[in-house]
Design a protein around this motif. Structure first.
Motif, PDB file in Angstrom:
ATOM      1  N   GLY A  87       0.863  -1.154  -0.075  1.00  0.00           N
ATOM      2  CA  GLY A  87      -0.021   0.049   0.005  1.00  0.00           C
ATOM      3  C   GLY A  87       1.002   1.405  -0.112  1.00  0.00           C
ATOM      4  N   CYS A  88       2.000   1.277   0.688  1.00  0.00           N
ATOM      5  CA  CYS A  88       2.869   2.434   0.567  1.00  0.00           C
ATOM      6  C   CYS A  88       3.269   2.525  -0.721  1.00  0.00           C
ATOM      7  CB  CYS A  88       3.935   2.023   1.627  1.00  0.00           C
ATOM      8  SG  CYS A  88       3.606   1.923   3.453  1.00  0.00           S
ATOM      9  N   PHE A  89       3.666   1.560  -1.428  1.00  0.00           N
ATOM     10  CA  PHE A  89       4.189   1.828  -2.789  1.00  0.00           C
ATOM     11  C   PHE A  89       3.291   2.420  -3.562  1.00  0.00           C
ATOM     12  CE2 PHE A  89       4.457  -0.209  -7.091  1.00  0.00           C
ATOM     13  CZ  PHE A  89       5.385   0.494  -7.653  1.00  0.00           C
ATOM     14  N   VAL A  90       1.918   2.017  -3.582  1.00  0.00           N
ATOM     15  CA  VAL A  90       0.756   2.487  -4.481  1.00  0.00           C
ATOM     16  C   VAL A  90       0.724   3.991  -4.120  1.00  0.00           C
ATOM     17  CG1 VAL A  90      -1.631   2.603  -5.004  1.00  0.00           C
ATOM     18  CG2 VAL A  90      -0.403   0.588  -4.682  1.00  0.00           C
ATOM     19  N   SER A  91       0.784   4.321  -2.670  1.00  0.00           N
ATOM     20  CA  SER A  91       0.564   5.796  -2.278  1.00  0.00           C
ATOM     21  C   SER A  91       1.618   6.670  -2.638  1.00  0.00           C
ATOM     22  CB  SER A  91       0.471   5.717  -0.625  1.00  0.00           C
ATOM     23  OG  SER A  91      -0.716   4.831  -0.382  1.00  0.00           O
ATOM     24  N   TRP A  92       2.863   6.134  -2.600  1.00  0.00           N
ATOM     25  CA  TRP A  92       4.016   6.690  -3.162  1.00  0.00           C
ATOM     26  C   TRP A  92       3.865   7.215  -4.634  1.00  0.00           C
ATOM     27  CZ3 TRP A  92       8.018   5.958  -6.899  1.00  0.00           C
ATOM     28  CH2 TRP A  92       8.907   7.110  -6.659  1.00  0.00           C
ATOM     29  N   CYS A  93       3.557   6.253  -5.598  1.00  0.00           N
ATOM     30  CA  CYS A  93       3.396   6.675  -6.872  1.00  0.00           C
ATOM     31  C   CYS A  93       2.406   7.531  -6.955  1.00  0.00           C
ATOM     32  CB  CYS A  93       2.980   5.154  -7.521  1.00  0.00           C
ATOM     33  SG  CYS A  93       4.167   3.951  -7.696  1.00  0.00           S
ATOM     34  N   ALA A  94       1.213   7.575  -6.294  1.00  0.00           N
ATOM     35  CA  ALA A  94      -0.034   8.415  -6.395  1.00  0.00           C
ATOM     36  C   ALA A  94       0.712   9.793  -5.946  1.00  0.00           C
ATOM     37  CB  ALA A  94      -0.992   8.048  -5.679  1.00  0.00           C
ATOM     38  N   GLU A  95       1.510   9.778  -4.766  1.00  0.00           N
ATOM     39  CA  GLU A  95       1.927  11.145  -4.300  1.00  0.00           C
ATOM     40  C   GLU A  95       2.940  11.904  -5.524  1.00  0.00           C
ATOM     41  OE1 GLU A  95       4.306  14.019  -2.472  1.00  0.00           O
ATOM     42  OE2 GLU A  95       5.202  12.202  -3.423  1.00  0.00           O
ATOM     43  N   GLN A  96       3.528  11.184  -6.170  1.00  0.00           N
ATOM     44  CA  GLN A  96       4.476  11.617  -7.245  1.00  0.00           C
ATOM     45  C   GLN A  96       3.907  12.240  -8.188  1.00  0.00           C
ATOM     46  OE1 GLN A  96       8.117  11.404  -6.610  1.00  0.00           O
ATOM     47  NE2 GLN A  96       6.990  10.427  -4.547  1.00  0.00           N
ATOM     48  N   ASN A  97       2.472  11.997  -8.430  1.00  0.00           N
ATOM     49  CA  ASN A  97       1.563  12.682  -9.653  1.00  0.00           C
ATOM     50  C   ASN A  97       0.606  13.373  -8.952  1.00  0.00           C
ATOM     51  OD1 ASN A  97       2.528  11.283 -12.053  1.00  0.00           O
ATOM     52  ND2 ASN A  97       2.311   9.543 -10.651  1.00  0.00           N
ATOM     53  N   GLY A  98       0.928  13.928  -7.771  1.00  0.00           N
ATOM     54  CA  GLY A  98      -0.234  14.797  -7.152  1.00  0.00           C
ATOM     55  C   GLY A  98      -1.690  14.440  -6.964  1.00  0.00           C
ATOM     56  N   LEU A  99      -1.795  13.140  -6.938  1.00  0.00           N
ATOM     57  CA  LEU A  99      -3.091  12.557  -6.840  1.00  0.00           C
ATOM     58  C   LEU A  99      -3.626  12.100  -5.307  1.00  0.00           C
ATOM     59  CD1 LEU A  99      -2.563   9.574  -9.431  1.00  0.00           C
ATOM     60  CD2 LEU A  99      -3.590  11.726  -9.733  1.00  0.00           C
ATOM     61  N   ILE A 100      -2.682  12.119  -4.348  1.00  0.00           N
ATOM     62  CA  ILE A 100      -3.305  12.138  -3.136  1.00  0.00           C
ATOM     63  C   ILE A 100      -3.777  13.568  -2.571  1.00  0.00           C
ATOM     64  CG2 ILE A 100      -2.630  11.999  -0.506  1.00  0.00           C
ATOM     65  CD1 ILE A 100      -0.597   9.800  -1.500  1.00  0.00           C
ATOM     66  N   GLU A 101      -2.932  14.551  -2.863  1.00  0.00           N
ATOM     67  CA  GLU A 101      -3.380  16.212  -2.478  1.00  0.00           C
ATOM     68  C   GLU A 101      -5.012  16.456  -3.283  1.00  0.00           C
ATOM     69  OE1 GLU A 101      -1.168  19.315  -4.868  1.00  0.00           O
ATOM     70  OE2 GLU A 101       0.186  17.670  -4.085  1.00  0.00           O
ATOM     71  N   ASN A 102      -4.978  15.576  -4.546  1.00  0.00           N
ATOM     72  CA  ASN A 102      -6.345  16.139  -5.164  1.00  0.00           C
ATOM     73  C   ASN A 102      -7.304  15.147  -4.712  1.00  0.00           C
ATOM     74  OD1 ASN A 102      -5.512  18.543  -6.759  1.00  0.00           O
ATOM     75  ND2 ASN A 102      -3.911  17.094  -7.840  1.00  0.00           N
ATOM     76  N   ASP A 103      -7.079  14.032  -3.861  1.00  0.00           N
ATOM     77  CA  ASP A 103      -8.066  13.254  -3.269  1.00  0.00           C
ATOM     78  C   ASP A 103      -8.693  12.334  -4.455  1.00  0.00           C
ATOM     79  OD1 ASP A 103      -9.488  12.537  -1.102  1.00  0.00           O
ATOM     80  OD2 ASP A 103     -11.406  13.346  -1.862  1.00  0.00           O
ATOM     81  N   ILE A 104      -7.681  12.103  -5.316  1.00  0.00           N
ATOM     82  CA  ILE A 104      -8.018  11.127  -6.582  1.00  0.00           C
ATOM     83  C   ILE A 104      -7.627   9.823  -5.967  1.00  0.00           C
ATOM     84  CG2 ILE A 104      -7.418  10.343  -8.786  1.00  0.00           C
ATOM     85  CD1 ILE A 104      -6.930  13.327  -9.399  1.00  0.00           C
ATOM     86  N   ILE A 105      -6.530   9.367  -5.397  1.00  0.00           N
ATOM     87  CA  ILE A 105      -6.099   8.012  -4.651  1.00  0.00           C
ATOM     88  C   ILE A 105      -5.756   8.510  -3.088  1.00  0.00           C
ATOM     89  CG2 ILE A 105      -4.295   6.334  -4.515  1.00  0.00           C
ATOM     90  CD1 ILE A 105      -4.097   6.682  -7.383  1.00  0.00           C
ATOM     91  N   PRO A 106      -6.157   7.494  -2.243  1.00  0.00           N
ATOM     92  CA  PRO A 106      -5.770   7.940  -0.879  1.00  0.00           C
ATOM     93  C   PRO A 106      -4.524   7.534  -0.549  1.00  0.00           C
ATOM     94  CG  PRO A 106      -7.070   5.712  -1.037  1.00  0.00           C
ATOM     95  CD  PRO A 106      -7.016   6.511  -2.500  1.00  0.00           C
TER      96      PRO A 106
END
Length: 202
Positions: free
Chosen positions: A90-109
């Motif tokens: 899960g950390c890996f998926v989240s890290w990949c999402a964060e690299q693309n601004g997807l966490i801050e934009n509430d697209i991936i948790p």
């Protein structure tokens, strides 16, 4: 619209079935044999990909792909905030999402516990079951067989990865913490261990 109802039936020979145009799936079995089922009239049954990947989804895949070969996952679990080695898919998926601004934009948790990740997508009606045909960038959740339950799935999400592509009847995934590495994997569409897919609103 989601309808939930209960019936009592013989459960020995199936875990899901069709009811007209709706797909009925067993959510849980209690010790009296009563099945709680959920009918989601938005689910499509093997009629083509759920959606096409866009540029943002492709960037998510590209980010994950560049990480193939990482061993141990410290880059991801330490980024998440852990001070020592933890299960890190899960950390890996989240890290990949964060690299693309997807966490801050509430697209991936941001998540480390895979059950939380799956629940996040389900709660937003951004979920498809594992017999669907996914698209690149979707988040794939696995439920491995449980030897304590006579080698059947227990309905609890055990692992997570990122859908890379679908090709010739196979889903290709990029998974962190696959044998403690980042690896590219492949499964037949509808593989028994694929519980379902989170569908980010890229």
């Amino acid at each position: 619209m989601v309808l939930i109802f209960s019936v009592t039936i013989n459960t020995s020979d199936f875990s899901s079935y069709d009811l007209g145009r709706n797909y009925v799936r067993v959510d849980s079995i209690n010790n009296t044999g009563t099945l709680k089922k959920q009918i989601d009239d938005k689910i499509r049954i093997k009629n083509g990909p759920l959606r096409q990947a866009n540029a943002t989804a492709n960037k998510m895949v590209q980010t994950a792909y560049k990480e193939i070969g990482n061993v141990g996952g410290e880059k991801y679990w330490s980024w998440y905030g852990f001070g020592s080695h933890q299960p890190w898919c899960g950390c890996f998926v989240s890290w990949c999402a964060e690299q693309n601004g997807l966490i801050e934009n509430d697209i991936i948790p941001k998540f480390s516990g895979v059950s939380y990740g799956a629940s996040w997508f389900m709660a937003r009606d951004q979920w498809a079951w594992g017999d669907e045909i996914p698209a690149p960038g979707m988040i794939v959740f696995f439920d491995f067989t449980n030897m304590d339950l006579e080698n059947v799935r227990d309905g609890i999400t055990d692992h997570v990865g990122i859908v890379e592509k679908v090709e010739d009847g196979y889903v290709y995934c990029i998974e962190g913490n696959y044998k403690n590495n980042v690896e590219e994997t492949m499964y037949e569409i509808g593989h028994y261990n694929i519980l379902g897919y989170g569908m980010p609103n890229y």
